[in-house]
Design a protein around this motif. Sequence first.
Motif, short mmCIF file in Angstrom:
data_model
loop_
_atom_site.label_atom_id
_atom_site.label_comp_id
_atom_site.label_asym_id
_atom_site.label_seq_id
_atom_site.Cartn_x
_atom_site.Cartn_y
_atom_site.Cartn_z
N LEU A 270 2.18 12.51 -42.16
CA LEU A 270 2.21 13.11 -43.50
C LEU A 270 3.34 12.49 -44.33
CD1 LEU A 270 1.14 15.34 -45.43
CD2 LEU A 270 2.72 16.92 -44.30
N ALA A 271 4.48 12.24 -43.70
CA ALA A 271 5.61 11.62 -44.40
C ALA A 271 5.31 10.18 -44.78
CB ALA A 271 6.87 11.69 -43.53
N VAL B 157 11.30 19.97 -49.76
CA VAL B 157 9.93 19.69 -49.36
C VAL B 157 9.49 20.82 -48.44
CG1 VAL B 157 8.33 18.04 -48.35
CG2 VAL B 157 10.46 17.23 -49.37
N LEU B 158 8.51 21.59 -48.86
CA LEU B 158 7.95 22.66 -48.04
C LEU B 158 6.81 22.11 -47.21
CD1 LEU B 158 7.75 25.65 -50.57
CD2 LEU B 158 9.31 25.44 -48.62
N ILE B 159 6.83 22.38 -45.90
CA ILE B 159 5.77 21.91 -45.00
C ILE B 159 5.02 23.12 -44.46
CG2 ILE B 159 5.20 20.56 -42.97
CD1 ILE B 159 6.58 18.89 -45.07
N ASP B 160 3.71 23.14 -44.66
CA ASP B 160 2.87 24.20 -44.10
C ASP B 160 1.66 23.56 -43.43
OD1 ASP B 160 2.14 26.72 -43.37
OD2 ASP B 160 1.84 27.48 -45.40
N MET C 158 5.33 20.45 -52.14
CA MET C 158 4.56 21.03 -51.04
C MET C 158 3.81 19.92 -50.32
SD MET C 158 4.07 24.46 -50.38
CE MET C 158 3.21 25.36 -49.09
N ARG C 159 3.93 19.88 -48.97
CA ARG C 159 3.21 18.92 -48.15
C ARG C 159 2.47 19.70 -47.06
NH1 ARG C 159 4.22 16.65 -51.99
NH2 ARG C 159 5.17 14.61 -52.34
N ALA D 156 0.64 17.48 -51.76
CA ALA D 156 -0.10 16.42 -51.07
C ALA D 156 -0.51 16.91 -49.68
CB ALA D 156 0.72 15.14 -50.98
N PHE D 157 -1.63 16.39 -49.21
CA PHE D 157 -2.19 16.72 -47.90
C PHE D 157 -2.26 15.44 -47.06
CE2 PHE D 157 -3.75 19.77 -50.89
CZ PHE D 157 -3.95 20.97 -50.21
N ILE D 158 -2.23 15.61 -45.74
CA ILE D 158 -2.52 14.47 -44.87
C ILE D 158 -3.99 14.09 -45.03
CG2 ILE D 158 -3.17 15.81 -42.82
CD1 ILE D 158 -1.66 13.73 -41.14
#
Length: 486
Positions: free
Chosen positions: A282-283, A358-361, A387-388, A430-432
């Motif tokens: 994702l990064a 950067v929020l990761i969910d 948001m990622r 953004a999404f993977i």
Amino acid sequence: MFTTNPFDDDKLREECGIFGVSRAETASAIVALGLHALQHRGQEAAGITSWDGHDFHTHRAMGHVAGNFDRDEVIRGLPGDTACGHVRYSTTGETSLRNVQPLYAELNSGGFAIAHNGNISNAMKLRRELIRRGSIFQSTSDTEVIIHLVATSSYRTLLDKFIDALKQIEGAYSLIVMTPEGMIACRDPLGIRPLVMGKLGDATIFASETVAFDVVGADYVRTVEPGELVIVTNEGDIRSHRPFGETHARPCIFEHVYFSRPDSIIDNSSVYSVRKAIGAQLAIENPVDADYVIPVPDSGVPAAIGYAQQSGIPFELGIIRSHYIGRTFIQPGDKVRHLGVKLKHNANRALIEGKRIVLIDDSIVRGTTSLKIVQMMRESGAAEVHMRIASPPTKHSCFYGVDTPERTKLLAHKLDIGGMQDFIHADSLAFISIDGLYKALGETKRADIRPQYCDACFTGDYPTTLTDQDDVVVQNQLELLAERVV
């Protein structure tokens, strides 16, 4: 009265969990411990059925395993060296005691208990046919269809009757069945729902996840293969049957993203390690300049660690989760409902004030929780909120045992990524990618033909026929046509 936590309605609910043990002293106590480890997979109800060599015994209750199966008198009421159990979310059938599993019936061949993780996608059609032929149902669960198919099969042996029933159903299932002859564990031909096999001394154990083996001190042996039936007799003999021949596996990809506990092993891969790899990918795909990487606890933590390690941005706990709200919270009034997210998550203001975060969910379903989390960050002084998401956009409903909202209620179905970003008020979203997700799982990319996983919630590529859904669509079209004629 058991009620669902109103602040947990923006997550995909984790289907169900099953656990069974054959030939162990105090089998029901072992099952209760195993169900504790699988509690995350279903928190509405729990049940255990045991076999003492002469009779079956069952205890089922609404609520968690703790409180229902941690009393000596309950375990003493479930004697025998063979037992199976179930923790449940209601994906098919209403939330009521009559739908709590294991389900039990007296057949011509004797007692028959069944615990099911998954969803039968032609259950309504089969149910109508069975009722027309005289079957009388005691629940609204799709699992009961299997019992009636076994009971009405014209085959001679119980095993053949059971296989005959399985060949008539569509969809996803991992099953543990108990009969006077022994225990049967099986998966659907695509292996959509998980099931693993372990040993505890001379006892054989089956569970939805390997973490349940860790809790009871059992050793992991192997995965029950897609389309395989593993039979354990009362004497301890173990046999494998493959009535479906060669199959092409399509296990649920969301087990890696969210459903399974991070300390479980799926197909010889650590769930925790895979989620870190997802975060790293994702990064790579979606970098951003920021001061901190912050997970939305708890499901976003491993992916956030991977994102931080790959990006070089420090990992911090900018959101603190309360572990005491539970899922039996009393329904609040409308005036305080909008404050509910802070009962579960609260911002670490001293850390995030003035910072770019950067929020990761793991996913966005309806988007309401993401909106509240972003708002919480801004109210606590965050300079920027990015948001990622560690999965592709969830655009489609699941019909294989996951309690997914209707497609029209999924944010990614209604809006593109830009619209979703505006909805949650993030500085970026953004999404993977789907290929990136597969890469994190060790694949080169998603195969165009016969993909390696069931990813229908992302792609709409359902690996089985959806008979009941097709029937509903046809019925709706007929009703609409009738209205137009009138």
